[in-house]
Design an enzyme around this catalytic site. Structure first.
Site, PDB file in Angstrom:
ATOM      1  N   HIS B 128       0.844  -1.180  -0.022  1.00 23.95           N
ATOM      2  CA  HIS B 128       0.042   0.046   0.002  1.00 23.95           C
ATOM      3  C   HIS B 128       0.681   1.366  -0.002  1.00 23.95           C
ATOM      4  O   HIS B 128       1.920   1.155   0.449  1.00 23.95           O
ATOM      5  CB  HIS B 128      -0.719  -0.155   1.272  1.00 23.95           C
ATOM      6  CG  HIS B 128      -1.848   1.009   1.589  1.00 23.95           C
ATOM      7  ND1 HIS B 128      -1.587   2.203   1.689  1.00 23.95           N
ATOM      8  CD2 HIS B 128      -3.356   0.878   1.064  1.00 23.95           C
ATOM      9  CE1 HIS B 128      -2.768   2.893   1.765  1.00 23.95           C
ATOM     10  NE2 HIS B 128      -3.671   2.255   1.460  1.00 23.95           N
ATOM     11  N   ASP B 205       3.028  -4.517   8.077  1.00 18.78           N
ATOM     12  CA  ASP B 205       1.786  -3.698   7.785  1.00 18.78           C
ATOM     13  C   ASP B 205       0.611  -4.631   8.097  1.00 18.78           C
ATOM     14  O   ASP B 205       0.219  -5.365   7.035  1.00 18.78           O
ATOM     15  CB  ASP B 205       1.696  -3.094   6.620  1.00 18.78           C
ATOM     16  CG  ASP B 205       0.466  -2.214   6.111  1.00 18.78           C
ATOM     17  OD1 ASP B 205      -0.235  -2.351   6.892  1.00 18.78           O
ATOM     18  OD2 ASP B 205       0.440  -1.651   5.034  1.00 18.78           O
ATOM     19  N   GLN B 208      -4.628  -5.089   6.978  1.00 13.04           N
ATOM     20  CA  GLN B 208      -5.650  -5.999   6.304  1.00 13.04           C
ATOM     21  C   GLN B 208      -5.927  -7.220   7.067  1.00 13.04           C
ATOM     22  O   GLN B 208      -6.507  -8.029   6.888  1.00 13.04           O
ATOM     23  CB  GLN B 208      -5.424  -6.155   4.935  1.00 13.04           C
ATOM     24  CG  GLN B 208      -5.681  -4.903   3.981  1.00 13.04           C
ATOM     25  CD  GLN B 208      -7.095  -4.253   4.137  1.00 13.04           C
ATOM     26  OE1 GLN B 208      -8.111  -5.127   4.636  1.00 13.04           O
ATOM     27  NE2 GLN B 208      -7.238  -2.868   3.824  1.00 13.04           N
ATOM     28  N   LYS B 231     -10.296  -0.495  10.819  1.00 14.97           N
ATOM     29  CA  LYS B 231     -10.499  -1.501   9.985  1.00 14.97           C
ATOM     30  C   LYS B 231     -10.657  -2.583  10.866  1.00 14.97           C
ATOM     31  O   LYS B 231     -10.648  -3.937  10.498  1.00 14.97           O
ATOM     32  CB  LYS B 231      -9.062  -1.715   9.114  1.00 14.97           C
ATOM     33  CG  LYS B 231      -8.812  -0.763   8.122  1.00 14.97           C
ATOM     34  CD  LYS B 231      -8.060  -0.729   7.133  1.00 14.97           C
ATOM     35  CE  LYS B 231      -7.536   0.297   6.376  1.00 14.97           C
ATOM     36  NZ  LYS B 231      -7.726   0.468   4.972  1.00 14.97           N
ATOM     37  N   CYS B 369      -4.831   2.411  -3.608  1.00 17.02           N
ATOM     38  CA  CYS B 369      -3.569   2.932  -3.072  1.00 17.02           C
ATOM     39  C   CYS B 369      -2.595   2.049  -3.241  1.00 17.02           C
ATOM     40  O   CYS B 369      -1.446   1.808  -2.489  1.00 17.02           O
ATOM     41  CB  CYS B 369      -3.656   3.290  -1.773  1.00 17.02           C
ATOM     42  SG  CYS B 369      -4.705   4.837  -1.515  1.00 17.02           S
TER      43      CYS B 369
HETATM   44  C1  LIG Z   1      -2.165  -2.676   3.486  1.00 13.93           C
HETATM   45  C2  LIG Z   1      -2.847  -1.253   4.042  1.00 13.93           C
HETATM   46  N1  LIG Z   1      -1.684  -0.694   4.533  1.00 13.93           N
HETATM   47  C3  LIG Z   1      -1.986   0.589   5.146  1.00 13.93           C
HETATM   48  C4  LIG Z   1      -3.344   1.330   4.916  1.00 13.93           C
HETATM   49  C5  LIG Z   1      -3.501   2.598   5.639  1.00 13.93           C
HETATM   50  O1  LIG Z   1      -4.290   2.596   6.666  1.00 13.93           O
HETATM   51  P1  LIG Z   1      -4.779   3.964   7.007  1.00 13.93           P
HETATM   52  O2  LIG Z   1      -5.423   4.534   5.880  1.00 13.93           O
HETATM   53  O3  LIG Z   1      -5.909   3.633   8.083  1.00 13.93           O
HETATM   54  O4  LIG Z   1      -3.621   4.867   7.747  1.00 13.93           O
HETATM   55  C6  LIG Z   1      -4.329   0.488   4.297  1.00 13.93           C
HETATM   56  C7  LIG Z   1      -5.701   0.979   4.416  1.00 13.93           C
HETATM   57  O5  LIG Z   1      -6.151   1.783   3.404  1.00 13.93           O
HETATM   58  C8  LIG Z   1      -4.016  -0.724   4.032  1.00 13.93           C
HETATM   59  O6  LIG Z   1      -4.891  -1.565   3.406  1.00 13.93           O
END
Ligand SMILES: Cc1ncc(COP(=O)(O)O)c(C=O)c1O
Ligand SMILES: Cc1ncc(COP(=O)(O)O)c(C=O)c1O
Lengths: 147, 411, 411, 147
Positions: B128, B205, B208, B231, B369
């Site tokens: 991401h 990370d 998910q 999430k 993203c």
């Molecule tokens: C794999 C992953 N990493 C990071 C993020 C970023 O999370 P947040 O927008 O809650 O900071 C997301 C969510 O959009 C994600 O799916």
């Protein structure tokens, strides 16, 4: 099947979207600009040449959705061969018209009226506006460089 | 009342815990298949936030008065719940942040001084943006190099290639537990062991993975684990950075201000101990409390049962989608989560999204993203269904029907 | 229902808007005099958060589906409300942050590359740690020097001395609008004009001013203005950085990830436009919406009427406290806010705090995150009463009685 | 006046808090350590000397509240002249006892029992514990340096 949806994806939109006119990067062009919609990933490239006070060979490439491509197709049809001094006003009016869903066919082509449906799908406004915004930027750049 | 102490997983009862699900969109019942973007909140979480503001709100940590003590106790109790939920060694290892993005930025920013120009940082193709850009920036600041471990067409990490990339110059391996676009679950435990043999620190990370499988940070032996509350059925604006205590102690602080200091003079400042060293300013007290409640809720309905339900819906959906002729799945990992991405021949995802929504189905379309991953597959975006335990097979049937309509309409 | 459209300021009605006020602490009605630490929330705000989660929650900005559009619209409408409330030129100038501390850290961190070793940064003796430590750290990173403008015994800035400190090397003047310990309201408009003559950018820490006076950033002509939602009757975990558009455009981004980028490849990343450039990751949607509602609430009861009520209670309290023989006021500024700090001869503030709490009175004791100010006055801390428009003179009487008891008990 | 409060601020506490014993920085000391409570600003400095296996001249300075000062006063009384090997255990037991409000007078002085009241004022626990924590750190440092 829902009426509003059918209005959005009516024949003109589908035709222009799936088989856009003036589509493709021309072999020769003088001016080009890329437009990008970060939110959905739509991308367009606009091209034209200037001949005296007219803009010709108006064309575009897009990896966007039907709405974006149809809008590009309709726009290039509309703007091609226009006098430079009228183009900016046309774009302005079109953008306002798309926004408000009140494009008028005393000013624009009948086909362009299909973009009046977008207003009911606010999340798609950006798709329809992207070619126009990009063209406007290109024209402003051109004018600025000419100074 | 939350449906606690359920012995069997009664999905009708569980759906009632989520007030938002009971509504119509464009005349059709809402089908919420956008859980990877953000999950919905059970009543228990919403009520906890309400109750906090109606009864207990005050600033934390610095007050002698009862409200301040109550707010502090509730806030710290949530930290304990998070620590227990992911089996951290101590609450000092749980830093409350704004979300996954904030957590990863914290680590990448705080490492600045310990990274040399000859160092390397390894990420993967499926990350991401939040797990790409902070590392790009760290490299820019320090002169270090960013290496990207490749994936195969199925959307699985090529472990051999990753292994080849890791070397004595690698300082950090940052990778996702579960891909938010492909649904791939990476074999992180094995990867962490591999990295640790070379003394490489690993940041996971977990955005998910959290809430969709059991997380035991001690068993994984990861050095950092980042996730977002929103999430995990919790509120927006709260996230967690888990870090091993000694590593967190070594890290430079990230933000500066109240709470994170022990002593301030104009010449010199002494930082506070963990976890406060990383929590500058008034924290998001209400959301931390909501996150604790979300964890309680999941435990009350049983995480394993949730995962089972998600797997049933995912399997069913994969089968149905494979029956549609013009659909191409993006991501075919063996070990997969409840996220399914696909494209439809000659139709842009965005148009599909509009048609789905017209039938009440909330799905995300676009690059999610993960633009470099889109470049890898040479597509502008995908259509993504991401399920939670409150989703059902009959909702999947509605989606499939809507997709068929879309193809007819736009083809 | 919020008590909107009140023609006269009916404090009994207004108190009913704040559910938390209706409770007993240690058998006595709660008297909440800790508003400088955090204000309480009107029902309208709590309900807005609840309603958002029950009806409209989804991730923002990237969805074509209805919930995502609704969430985005609500979130952006709050930005508009904030922009209007402080009279910003455009919503692009409103960055949502975690709070004041986050806002100030954003600016201090993002300025790093534009500060030279010969540059100077000026703050004042009365700053909160959040407006000290980020600048100390910026100086540490860049080699610049930190200068501190002094105050007099009354707790007023010595403007001549400040003027002497400002010079062509000064890049930033960071000062508080209202001191959270002394209650001093600084003449920031004059100071900003003075600084601008030397081309110095001015950041105002508005944490204690917002909600207690009218803020017009265009009239003040400040370059940055930072504040927290939780001190403006809004939720925790949300704050605002106002910045002039051209300055924000020049600033480097702060955090990196989703939302703040336009395009990512592994080689290069293009940042998004304002305000998104500074909002990496999923924002605190619910709290932003709550903050918008808080602003609506204040406007509905009329900010001027609120300030008037706060002034009445402050004046009354000052008078009563001055009657007590062994009390020393810390901060005697002419232009002051509804914050009163004091010490009691031979008695430590902490012991007073406990006794007040035993009578239901919530007040803060200690250094209030202004340790250098404590050093200036050579005291370990103060006892602080900070009022909001929901406080009354009879509550002040209770406080005074409790202070008398405390003196008898501990003297 | 509330009973619990009177129990907290009873005679022993007030006396030791307002006129603490062993208060002041000694002219000669071998070991010292500073303790700081970031949350309320309390500060203590602990001093002692070692004579053979005993700790002597145990004293302290504090800008803390009554609770902190009383605790320091009672602690220095308790620990002064103790055998080094017993001191750590005493501190441990005292800290647990203060936490749980069950200090026993078969182990500690009668006066120390006043600290049993703190438990009912959890926000004040840190004040009472600060001198003990600081003394413990000092003893650990001393032991580590001796190795
Ligand atoms: C794999 C992953 N990493 C990071 C993020 C970023 O999370 P947040 O927008 O809650 O900071 C997301 C969510 O959009 C994600 O799916
Ligand atoms: C003057 C001042 N500045 C900054 C802050 C920090 O605000 P926050 O903790 O909400 O980030 C505060 C509040 O404690 C304050 O009073």
């Amino acid at each position: 099947m829902n009426m509003e949806l059918q209005n959005l994806y009516q024949k003109t939109m589908i035709q222009h979207g799936n088989n856009p006119l003036n589509f493709g990067k021309p072999q020769e062009y003088e001016h080009t600009e890329e437009g990008f919609n970060a939110l959905c990933g739509d991308k367009v490239n606009i091209y034209f040449r200037r001949m005296e006070n007219k803009l010709i060979n108006f064309s575009f490439v897009s990896v966007g959705c039907i709405v974006c491509k149809a809008s590009g197709s309709l726009m290039t049809e509309e703007l091609n061969n226009k006098h430079l001094e009228n183009v900016a006003t046309s774009i302005d009016n079109a953008m306002i018209g798309i926004h408000n869903g009140n494009l008028k066919n005393d000013f624009f082509s009948n086909d362009l009226m299909t973009l009046n449906q977008i207003k009911k799908f606010p999340s798609r406004l950006k798709c329809a506006l992207l070619p126009w915004e990009t063209a406007m930027r290109l024209i402003n750049n051109m004018k600025n460089n000419a100074r | 009342m939350p449906s606690s102490n359920k012995n069997i997983f009664n999905i009708d009862e569980i759906r009632k815990d989520f007030p938002i699900l009971d509504q119509e969109i464009n005349g059709a019942p809402l089908i919420y298949f956008d859980n990877a973007a953000s999950t919905q909140k059970p009543k228990a979480v919403i009520d906890a936030i309400k109750s906090y503001y109606e009864n207990d709100h005050s600033n934390v940590h610095r007050g002698v008065h009862s409200l301040s003590i109550r707010a502090t106790d509730l806030y710290e109790a949530s930290r304990k719940k998070v620590a227990d939920y992911i089996n951290a060694n101590s609450t000092d290892e749980i830093i409350f942040t704004k979300g996954t993005t904030d957590s990863i930025n914290l680590v990448a920013s705080s490492l600045t001084k310990s990274i040399q120009p000859s160092d390397e940082i390894v990420i993967t193709t499926m990350e991401h943006h939040s797990n790409i850009v902070p590392w790009q920036e760290l490299c820019r600041r320090t002169g270090a190099s960013l290496k990207v471990a490749p994936i195969d067409d199925n959307g699985e990490l090529i472990i051999d290639e990753l292994e080849r990339l890791l070397c004595k110059d690698t300082k950090i391996l940052a990778l996702t537990h579960t891909s938010n676009t492909l649904g791939t679950i990476n074999p992180i435990k094995e990867i962490i062991t591999m990295a640790h043999h070379l003394n490489i620190k690993v940041l996971i990370d977990g955005a998910q993975a959290i809430g969709h499988q059991n997380i035991d940070v001690q068993d994984l032996d990861c050095d950092f684990y980042a996730f977002s509350g929103h999430k995990l059925y919790g509120p927006t604006g709260i996230g967690v950075l888990y870090g091993k205590e000694d590593l967190l102690n070594e890290l430079e602080p990230y933000q500066f201000g109240g709470e994170m200091i022990l002593k301030v003079t104009f010449d010199e400042t002494t930082y506070n101990s963990l976890p406060y060293k990383f929590e500058a300013g008034t924290p998001n007290i209400a959301a931390a409390i909501g996150l604790g409640k979300a964890i309680e809720y999941i435990e009350s309905i049983n995480l394993n049962a949730c995962v089972k339900q998600e797997n049933v819906v995912t399997e069913y959906s994969l089968k149905k989608l494979k029956d549609l002729s013009n659909i191409k799945l993006i991501g075919n990992s063996e070990n997969r989560s409840s996220i399914i991405s696909f494209t439809i021949e000659n139709i842009h995802p965005h148009d599909i999204g509009t048609i789905l929504n017209q039938r009440g189905i909330a799905m995300r379309t676009g690059h999610h993203c993960t633009m470099p991953l889109m470049d890898f597959y040479e597509i502008p975006g995908t259509i993504r269904a991401s399920f939670s335990f409150y989703n059902t097979e009959s909702e999947v049937d509605e989606m499939v029907a809507a997709l068929q309509t879309a193809c007819e309409m736009l083809g």
